[in-house]
Design a protein around this motif. Structure first.
Motif, PDB file in Angstrom:
ATOM      1  N   VAL A 180      42.644 -88.887  21.367  1.00 16.50           N
ATOM      2  CA  VAL A 180      43.889 -88.422  21.981  1.00 16.50           C
ATOM      3  C   VAL A 180      43.551 -87.741  23.302  1.00 16.50           C
ATOM      4  CG1 VAL A 180      45.924 -86.943  21.750  1.00 16.50           C
ATOM      5  CG2 VAL A 180      44.966 -88.091  19.727  1.00 16.50           C
ATOM      6  N   ILE A 181      44.109 -88.269  24.389  1.00 14.65           N
ATOM      7  CA  ILE A 181      43.867 -87.697  25.714  1.00 14.65           C
ATOM      8  C   ILE A 181      45.091 -86.893  26.123  1.00 14.65           C
ATOM      9  CG2 ILE A 181      43.364 -88.163  28.147  1.00 14.65           C
ATOM     10  CD1 ILE A 181      42.741 -90.920  25.672  1.00 14.65           C
ATOM     11  N   VAL A 182      44.913 -85.597  26.360  1.00 14.07           N
ATOM     12  CA  VAL A 182      45.982 -84.736  26.851  1.00 14.07           C
ATOM     13  C   VAL A 182      45.682 -84.433  28.319  1.00 14.07           C
ATOM     14  CG1 VAL A 182      47.210 -82.551  26.617  1.00 14.07           C
ATOM     15  CG2 VAL A 182      46.379 -83.742  24.567  1.00 14.07           C
ATOM     16  N   ASP A 183      46.508 -84.959  29.194  1.00 10.79           N
ATOM     17  CA  ASP A 183      46.329 -84.802  30.638  1.00 10.79           C
ATOM     18  C   ASP A 183      47.064 -83.539  31.097  1.00 10.79           C
ATOM     19  OD1 ASP A 183      46.160 -84.989  33.386  1.00 10.79           O
ATOM     20  OD2 ASP A 183      46.603 -87.133  33.454  1.00 10.79           O
ATOM     21  N   ASN A 214      38.490 -85.321  18.195  1.00  9.17           N
ATOM     22  CA  ASN A 214      39.029 -86.528  18.828  1.00  9.17           C
ATOM     23  C   ASN A 214      39.852 -86.213  20.076  1.00  9.17           C
ATOM     24  OD1 ASN A 214      41.076 -85.297  17.302  1.00  9.17           O
ATOM     25  ND2 ASN A 214      42.136 -87.236  16.916  1.00  9.17           N
ATOM     26  N   LEU A 215      39.787 -84.976  20.561  1.00 12.51           N
ATOM     27  CA  LEU A 215      40.585 -84.549  21.711  1.00 12.51           C
ATOM     28  C   LEU A 215      39.789 -84.636  23.012  1.00 12.51           C
ATOM     29  CD1 LEU A 215      43.081 -83.133  23.015  1.00 12.51           C
ATOM     30  CD2 LEU A 215      42.057 -80.949  22.299  1.00 12.51           C
ATOM     31  N   VAL A 216      40.415 -85.209  24.036  1.00 14.79           N
ATOM     32  CA  VAL A 216      39.900 -85.190  25.404  1.00 14.79           C
ATOM     33  C   VAL A 216      40.977 -84.552  26.278  1.00 14.79           C
ATOM     34  CG1 VAL A 216      39.165 -86.551  27.399  1.00 14.79           C
ATOM     35  CG2 VAL A 216      38.474 -87.248  25.085  1.00 14.79           C
ATOM     36  N   VAL A 217      40.611 -83.533  27.038  1.00 14.51           N
ATOM     37  CA  VAL A 217      41.555 -82.848  27.924  1.00 14.51           C
ATOM     38  C   VAL A 217      41.184 -83.152  29.370  1.00 14.51           C
ATOM     39  CG1 VAL A 217      42.490 -80.619  28.665  1.00 14.51           C
ATOM     40  CG2 VAL A 217      41.926 -81.000  26.252  1.00 14.51           C
ATOM     41  N   GLY A 269      38.016 -84.587  39.592  1.00 18.87           N
ATOM     42  CA  GLY A 269      38.741 -84.390  38.348  1.00 18.87           C
ATOM     43  C   GLY A 269      37.795 -83.931  37.259  1.00 18.87           C
ATOM     44  N   MET A 270      38.377 -83.337  36.224  1.00 24.79           N
ATOM     45  CA  MET A 270      37.590 -82.807  35.114  1.00 24.79           C
ATOM     46  C   MET A 270      38.061 -83.401  33.796  1.00 24.79           C
ATOM     47  SD  MET A 270      37.745 -78.776  36.235  1.00 24.79           S
ATOM     48  CE  MET A 270      39.425 -78.913  36.888  1.00 24.79           C
ATOM     49  N   ALA A 271      37.112 -83.730  32.934  1.00 25.60           N
ATOM     50  CA  ALA A 271      37.408 -84.097  31.556  1.00 25.60           C
ATOM     51  C   ALA A 271      36.632 -83.147  30.656  1.00 25.60           C
ATOM     52  CB  ALA A 271      37.014 -85.543  31.273  1.00 25.60           C
ATOM     53  N   PHE A 272      37.284 -82.683  29.606  1.00 23.80           N
ATOM     54  CA  PHE A 272      36.657 -81.767  28.652  1.00 23.80           C
ATOM     55  C   PHE A 272      36.739 -82.401  27.266  1.00 23.80           C
ATOM     56  CE2 PHE A 272      38.586 -79.426  32.097  1.00 23.80           C
ATOM     57  CZ  PHE A 272      37.629 -78.503  32.481  1.00 23.80           C
ATOM     58  N   ALA A 273      35.635 -82.372  26.554  1.00 26.82           N
ATOM     59  CA  ALA A 273      35.593 -82.967  25.221  1.00 26.82           C
ATOM     60  C   ALA A 273      34.339 -82.477  24.504  1.00 26.82           C
ATOM     61  CB  ALA A 273      35.600 -84.494  25.314  1.00 26.82           C
ATOM     62  N   SER A 274      34.122 -82.976  23.305  1.00 23.59           N
ATOM     63  CA  SER A 274      32.897 -82.641  22.583  1.00 23.59           C
ATOM     64  C   SER A 274      31.691 -83.137  23.373  1.00 23.59           C
ATOM     65  CB  SER A 274      32.907 -83.297  21.204  1.00 23.59           C
ATOM     66  OG  SER A 274      32.805 -84.710  21.333  1.00 23.59           O
ATOM     67  N   PRO A 275      30.521 -82.505  23.201  1.00 24.33           N
ATOM     68  CA  PRO A 275      29.314 -82.982  23.902  1.00 24.33           C
ATOM     69  C   PRO A 275      29.014 -84.450  23.611  1.00 24.33           C
ATOM     70  CG  PRO A 275      28.913 -80.802  22.982  1.00 24.33           C
ATOM     71  CD  PRO A 275      30.258 -81.254  22.452  1.00 24.33           C
TER      72      PRO A 275
END
Length: 344
Positions: free
Chosen positions: A171-174, A195-198, A214-220
């Motif tokens: 799930v990508i939350v922009d 399962n989250l990508v911000v 741009g930045m993406a944040f998620a699990s390593p």
């Protein structure tokens, strides 16, 4: 979530390109490993491919570990990468809300991935059940933009939570506009939802649209996949150094946000006085979606006078609407003055 089952097999099995700057870590005085020109000091060396110094600064500001950060050429790069990592062309599919940011569908089309739209309700909000019903065993990604573009509103947090808990894919939350919103970011929930990508950006509140970062944040684990697939030196040294200085201007950024929020309120109040304005939708972003009826005609008349807004008349649920960005005080006043002078 079984990450290996979600990732394209060829991506999971591939060996990432290893650059000279990847292979050597530490201090040295002689660099003869990357076939660089040694005679143009300062810009002759390849940049850090993983931008660690800049990530460390961002990590402190966002209160998140640097290993959970990916930096790309605008937010469009991680949008494209997440599709390339998880979706097999002509096999998998993506579910997204409608209307929303157009690049999700563009990137899906470029990668030959089916793109399934779920219409927002009359309040421009989501129903988790309707979104989940559009998924199947070939759905790898769900895109949610919150605050949403072009509608401007935050999506219902409880409904997003339901999707995160029920969906086995990514799930990508922009959050491109989160700095203008009253709610907190989803960054604090990354550990809770693997399962989250911000997604966030430097283009809006930071005022760095021309810099393209741009930045993406998620699990390593997910960030490692981004780094595996990206081009080796996707963020140049000019961008890294410039943004590294800009992120220290936190107080200035706070002042800008305050100015823009006041400008948003000014536009909301002044637009409401115009007889042809039918509705101003609630917004949590640095823009307003305004229903004016004859959006095409008003857009053209404004453009003829040198005032450019975004015509969203042809977008789902936005018939008769213009999207108006909050500008400087002078720009906002010029817009209102121009609109007031139109023969409508």
């Amino acid at each position: 979530m079984n990450l290996q089952q979600l990732v394209r097999k060829n991506v999971w099995d591939m060996k990432a390109y290893s650059s000279a700057r990847d292979e050597f870590k530490g201090e040295a005085s002689v660099f003869l490993d990357a076939n660089e020109n040694p005679l143009n000091d300062k810009y002759n060396r390849y940049p850090d491919p993983l931008q660690w110094k800049l990530k460390e600064k961002i990590a402190r500001i966002k209160d998140i570990k640097a290993e959970k950060i990916f930096l790309g050429n605008g937010s469009d790069e991680p949008i494209d990468l997440v599709i390339r990592i998880f979706c097999d062309p002509r096999m998998d599919n993506i579910v997204a809300i409608d209307p929303t940011y157009g690049m999700y569908q563009v990137c899906a089309n470029v990668n030959d991935i089916e793109y399934r739209k779920v219409l927002l309700n009359e309040n421009f909000d989501i129903d988790a059940q309707k979104i989940l019903e559009r998924t199947d065993d070939k759905t790898k990604l769900i895109f949610l933009c919150s605050p949403n573009n072009p509608t401007g509103n935050l999506l219902n947090r409880k409904e997003i939570e339901k999707i995160l808990n029920a969906f086995d894919g990514i799930v990508i939350v922009d959050e491109a506009y989160i700095d203008f919103a009253s709610e907190t970011t989803w960054l604090n929930d990354l550990d809770k939802h693997p399962n989250l990508v911000v997604l966030q950006t430097f283009s809006k509140a930071w005022g760095l649209a021309a810099v393209r970062l741009g930045m993406a944040f998620a699990s390593p684990e997910i960030i490692n996949l981004f780094n595996k697939v990206k081009y080796p030196y996707n963020v140049n040294i000019l961008t890294q150094n410039f943004v590294s200085e800009e992120v220290e201007k936190l107080e200035l950024r706070r002042q800008w946000i305050d100015i823009l929020l006041k400008g948003r309120e000014y536009l909301k109040n002044e637009l409401a006085k115009l007889p042809f304005v039918e509705r101003i939708y609630p917004t949590d972003a640095n823009f307003l979606l305004v229903k004016v009826g004859d959006a095409n005609g008003i857009y053209k008349k404004l453009a003829d006078k040198g005032v450019i807004v975004r015509n969203r008349n042809s977008v789902s649920l936005c018939a008769g609407c213009l999207r108006i960005t909050v500008g400087t005080d002078e720009e906002n006043k010029t817009l209102i003055k121009t609109l007031s002078s139109l023969d409508i």
